[in-house]
Scaffold this active site. Sequence first.
Site, short mmCIF file in Angstrom:
data_model
loop_
_atom_site.label_atom_id
_atom_site.label_comp_id
_atom_site.label_asym_id
_atom_site.label_seq_id
_atom_site.Cartn_x
_atom_site.Cartn_y
_atom_site.Cartn_z
CE LYS A 95 -4.64 -0.92 1.08
NZ LYS A 95 -5.14 -2.02 1.88
CE LYS B 265 -5.91 -10.18 -2.15
NZ LYS B 265 -5.99 -9.89 -0.71
CE LYS C 38 -13.19 -8.89 2.15
NZ LYS C 38 -12.12 -8.41 2.98
P1 TYM Z 1 -9.48 -10.28 4.34
O1 TYM Z 1 -10.76 -9.73 4.82
O2 TYM Z 1 -8.68 -9.49 3.38
O3 TYM Z 1 -9.73 -11.69 3.67
C1 TYM Z 1 -10.47 -12.70 4.34
C2 TYM Z 1 -9.94 -14.07 4.01
O4 TYM Z 1 -10.07 -14.34 2.61
C3 TYM Z 1 -8.79 -14.76 2.10
N1 TYM Z 1 -8.69 -14.29 0.71
C4 TYM Z 1 -8.40 -15.06 -0.34
N2 TYM Z 1 -8.14 -16.37 -0.44
C5 TYM Z 1 -7.89 -16.87 -1.69
N3 TYM Z 1 -7.89 -16.10 -2.80
C6 TYM Z 1 -8.14 -14.78 -2.75
N4 TYM Z 1 -8.14 -14.05 -3.86
C7 TYM Z 1 -8.41 -14.20 -1.47
N5 TYM Z 1 -8.69 -12.94 -1.06
C8 TYM Z 1 -8.85 -13.00 0.27
C9 TYM Z 1 -7.77 -14.10 3.02
O5 TYM Z 1 -6.53 -14.73 2.96
C10 TYM Z 1 -8.46 -14.23 4.36
O6 TYM Z 1 -8.25 -15.53 4.90
N6 TYM Z 1 -6.44 -9.50 8.19
C11 TYM Z 1 -7.48 -10.37 7.68
C12 TYM Z 1 -8.67 -10.46 8.61
C13 TYM Z 1 -8.30 -10.87 9.99
C14 TYM Z 1 -7.95 -12.18 10.43
C15 TYM Z 1 -7.71 -12.04 11.84
C16 TYM Z 1 -7.83 -13.40 9.80
C17 TYM Z 1 -8.25 -10.03 11.06
N7 TYM Z 1 -7.89 -10.74 12.19
C18 TYM Z 1 -7.34 -13.16 12.61
C19 TYM Z 1 -7.46 -14.51 10.57
C20 TYM Z 1 -7.22 -14.37 11.97
C21 TYM Z 1 -7.95 -9.81 6.33
O7 TYM Z 1 -7.79 -8.66 6.04
O8 TYM Z 1 -8.59 -10.71 5.57
#
Ligand code: TYM
Length: 328
Positions: A111, A193, A196
């Site tokens: 970022k 990737k 969202k």
């Molecule tokens: P976030 O909200 O960006 O994404 C949520 C989950 O989706 C997975 N993911 C993907 N997997 C495969 N292909 C993709 N294109 C793809 N895009 C997203 C992410 O790897 C994630 O598992 N920081 C985290 C949220 C979080 C969290 C936590 C996760 C906060 N605290 C504690 C686990 C444990 C996040 O931003 O995920």
Amino acid sequence: MKRMVSGIKPTGKLTLGNYIGAISQFIQYQDEYEMFIFIANQHAITVAQDAKELRQNTKNLIALYLACGLDPKKVTMFLQSDVPAHTTLGWVMTCNSYIGELNRMTQFKDKSAKGEVNLTAGLYTYPSLMAADILLYDADYVPVGVDQKQHVELARNLAERFNNRYSPTFVVPTPLTPKIGAKIYSLQNPLKKMSKSEEDPKGTIALLDEPAVARKKIMSAVTDSFACIAYDPQKQPGLSNLIQILSCLSQEPIEEIVKRYEGKGYGELKKEVGDTVYTFLEQLQARYRAIMDSNIIEDILKEGAQKASLIANKKVAKVHRKVGLSLF
Ligand code: TYM
């Protein structure tokens, strides 16, 4: 019973990548593990959010968790901000994180490299809060997509650091990524990737996309000119991405899909992937609408926060004693 913790940020539109990389793992494991699945809304505000939109995205996310098949009888589901222990332990974790290690976190580096102005301090220290999310519950495993692995590694380091500095307090967690689908790529740029916050909506399938629109996106996905159906993410990333999506949604092994398509064209494969995504979204959205029309969400979140708080507050009390923050 071993424990699992994971969360998703309620930002933007939940994608097929989120489903395949994260939610489908939650569902797969919910019978075998004690699970805590939350909505990472405090992580969401590390970038500016419109309050109304954030509320809507949060509600959508919980309804989608349920529509995808997460069972609140088996899984503790809650909002991160309903359990203040997250930010309380988050502060202790921030104070145990080194600036050097936060500088190495690739999501922040990416970022800042993009030259985005007004990056917040919250975005920078976010991995420390994420470590708290995990360590609060003594999670053995953290099911995530590949992009979150580095953050879970930091949680491991922080757990070990704290355990060594004070005394054994935290379970050292292990990240779990699915064998297939740990990173689903943009349909328009298969080296990026699926995200969202994808600026190019044609590259992303949102779980709430009209099924017909989603099918069109699959039909116009970027592939290659080899004219040979093979699973080779290096050489044929676009095609391999489509094969992964099909395999994850249909549970058919990749080798069998490739065998079935021997000598056939890309158009035929795209059609099957498109139809499979169409049916998947259609069924998912019917369940989603029924959940949105019901009034079950509030109770599920309330009960989840109570259950989670019980465990999380105990952990915070223990940590505060060890650190010397509480007097008695
Ligand atoms: P976030 O909200 O960006 O994404 C949520 C989950 O989706 C997975 N993911 C993907 N997997 C495969 N292909 C993709 N294109 C793809 N895009 C997203 C992410 O790897 C994630 O598992 N920081 C985290 C949220 C979080 C969290 C936590 C996760 C906060 N605290 C504690 C686990 C444990 C996040 O931003 O995920």
